[in-house]
Design a protein around this motif. Structure first.
Motif, mmCIF file in Angstrom:
data_model
loop_
_atom_site.group_PDB
_atom_site.id
_atom_site.type_symbol
_atom_site.label_atom_id
_atom_site.label_comp_id
_atom_site.label_asym_id
_atom_site.label_seq_id
_atom_site.Cartn_x
_atom_site.Cartn_y
_atom_site.Cartn_z
ATOM 1 N N ALA A 85 0.832 -1.196 0.000
ATOM 2 C CA ALA A 85 0.000 0.000 0.000
ATOM 3 C C ALA A 85 0.878 1.263 0.000
ATOM 4 N N VAL A 86 1.978 1.229 0.763
ATOM 5 C CA VAL A 86 2.885 2.367 0.819
ATOM 6 C C VAL A 86 3.532 2.591 -0.543
ATOM 7 N N ALA A 87 3.974 1.498 -1.167
ATOM 8 C CA ALA A 87 4.609 1.602 -2.487
ATOM 9 C C ALA A 87 3.608 2.113 -3.521
ATOM 10 N N GLU A 88 2.367 1.635 -3.430
ATOM 11 C CA GLU A 88 1.337 2.083 -4.368
ATOM 12 C C GLU A 88 1.075 3.570 -4.214
ATOM 13 N N GLN A 89 1.009 4.049 -2.969
ATOM 14 C CA GLN A 89 0.783 5.467 -2.741
ATOM 15 C C GLN A 89 1.972 6.285 -3.211
ATOM 16 N N TRP A 90 3.174 5.745 -3.040
ATOM 17 C CA TRP A 90 4.363 6.447 -3.525
ATOM 18 C C TRP A 90 4.283 6.641 -5.038
ATOM 19 N N LEU A 91 3.819 5.609 -5.753
ATOM 20 C CA LEU A 91 3.680 5.721 -7.204
ATOM 21 C C LEU A 91 2.639 6.766 -7.587
ATOM 22 N N GLN B 184 -12.799 21.730 6.298
ATOM 23 C CA GLN B 184 -12.223 20.403 6.487
ATOM 24 C C GLN B 184 -11.048 20.205 5.528
ATOM 25 N N MET B 185 -10.160 19.281 5.895
ATOM 26 C CA MET B 185 -9.076 18.881 5.005
ATOM 27 C C MET B 185 -9.308 17.444 4.572
ATOM 28 N N ALA B 186 -9.110 17.166 3.293
ATOM 29 C CA ALA B 186 -9.290 15.816 2.768
ATOM 30 C C ALA B 186 -7.986 15.049 2.933
ATOM 31 N N THR B 187 -7.825 14.391 4.083
ATOM 32 C CA THR B 187 -6.584 13.659 4.359
ATOM 33 C C THR B 187 -6.739 12.171 4.049
ATOM 34 N N ASP B 188 -5.641 11.561 3.582
ATOM 35 C CA ASP B 188 -5.613 10.118 3.363
ATOM 36 C C ASP B 188 -5.213 9.405 4.647
ATOM 37 N N ARG B 189 -5.127 8.079 4.594
ATOM 38 C CA ARG B 189 -4.823 7.291 5.799
ATOM 39 C C ARG B 189 -3.510 7.696 6.450
ATOM 40 N N ASP B 190 -2.553 8.138 5.625
ATOM 41 C CA ASP B 190 -1.255 8.528 6.174
ATOM 42 C C ASP B 190 -1.238 9.980 6.646
ATOM 43 N N GLY B 191 -2.399 10.649 6.618
ATOM 44 C CA GLY B 191 -2.486 12.020 7.104
ATOM 45 C C GLY B 191 -2.090 13.073 6.094
ATOM 46 N N THR B 192 -1.783 12.661 4.867
ATOM 47 C CA THR B 192 -1.352 13.597 3.834
ATOM 48 C C THR B 192 -2.555 14.136 3.060
ATOM 49 N N VAL B 193 -2.519 15.422 2.742
ATOM 50 C CA VAL B 193 -3.568 16.042 1.932
ATOM 51 C C VAL B 193 -3.174 15.934 0.465
#
Length: 213
Positions: free
Chosen positions: A1-7, A128-137
């Motif tokens: 999941a981390v690698a996919e988000q990095w891509l 509101q801020m649209a954050t993902d699971r890792d807290g990144t907008v």
């Protein structure tokens, strides 16, 4: 999941569509430590000063203003009244930062926020801020159904866009990243709030002006 988000991040930041440069029609008016030093108290921000800034921006020809401050508690009545009057004079309703129970406000705060703008034509913009699971907008918050109006109310960016004639989507939209070689500081033209009355009109004419801390 981390690698996919990095891509995904790599694709968003390196491949089209990207924005070549910041929009020159957006101006920021900031409430800084220097601004607060000119006032009698820090919190809430002096609404007499805000009323003057809001009125000056209208007179200087700004297209629309967005105020990123939450009016969820009363202050000095004369200053609150002056700010409401300043907002009411705008030909295009100002966008005001908005929040509700979902954002953690109490019943008293919600009632105060609703009551403050009773009879004043403003547009709500949820902050509101649209954050993902890792807290990144990575996307713009589109908005939600409002508990009071029972209507869909846009997020702050979408509300601003609507006031200049755009049709903001009701779904999250990914951020448009600036090309790295185009990033400069500050990204937008920025002026301190206490200086607005003495600055040239042309700095604000036909601009989208965002006011906040």
């Amino acid at each position: 999941a981390v690698a996919e988000q990095w891509l995904v991040d790599w694709r968003l930041s390196t491949l089209p569509p990207r924005q070549a440069q910041p929009d020159p029609n957006i101006v920021i008016v900031t409430i800084t430590e220097e601004t607060l030093a000119t006032l009698e108290y820090r919190q809430p921000v002096d609404r007499g000063m805000l009323a003057e800034v809001v009125d000056q921006l209208r007179q200087k020809g700004a297209k629309v203003i967005g105020v990123d401050l939450l009016f969820d508690q009363p202050t000095v009545k004369e200053k609150d009244d002056a700010l409401r009057a300043a907002f009411a004079k705008w030909p295009v309703a100002p966008v005001i930062a908005w929040a509700g129970f979902e954002e953690g406000l109490t019943r008293r705060q919600v009632d105060t926020l609703e009551g403050f703008f009773n009879g004043v034509p403003v547009r709500r913009g949820y902050v509101q801020m649209a954050t993902d699971r890792d807290g990144t907008v990575r996307a713009i918050y589109p908005g939600r159904m409002d508990e009071i109006t029972k209507q869909f109310e846009s997020g702050f960016p979408g509300a601003i866009a609507a006031q200049v004639g755009a049709s903001p989507p009701r779904d999250k939209i990914g951020l448009s990243y600036l090309l790295r070689d185009k990033i400069v500081e500050p990204v937008f033209q920025t002026y301190e709030a206490q200086l607005v009355p003495v600055l040239p009109d042309e700095l604000f004419k036909d601009k989208i002006v965002l006011i906040g801390a």
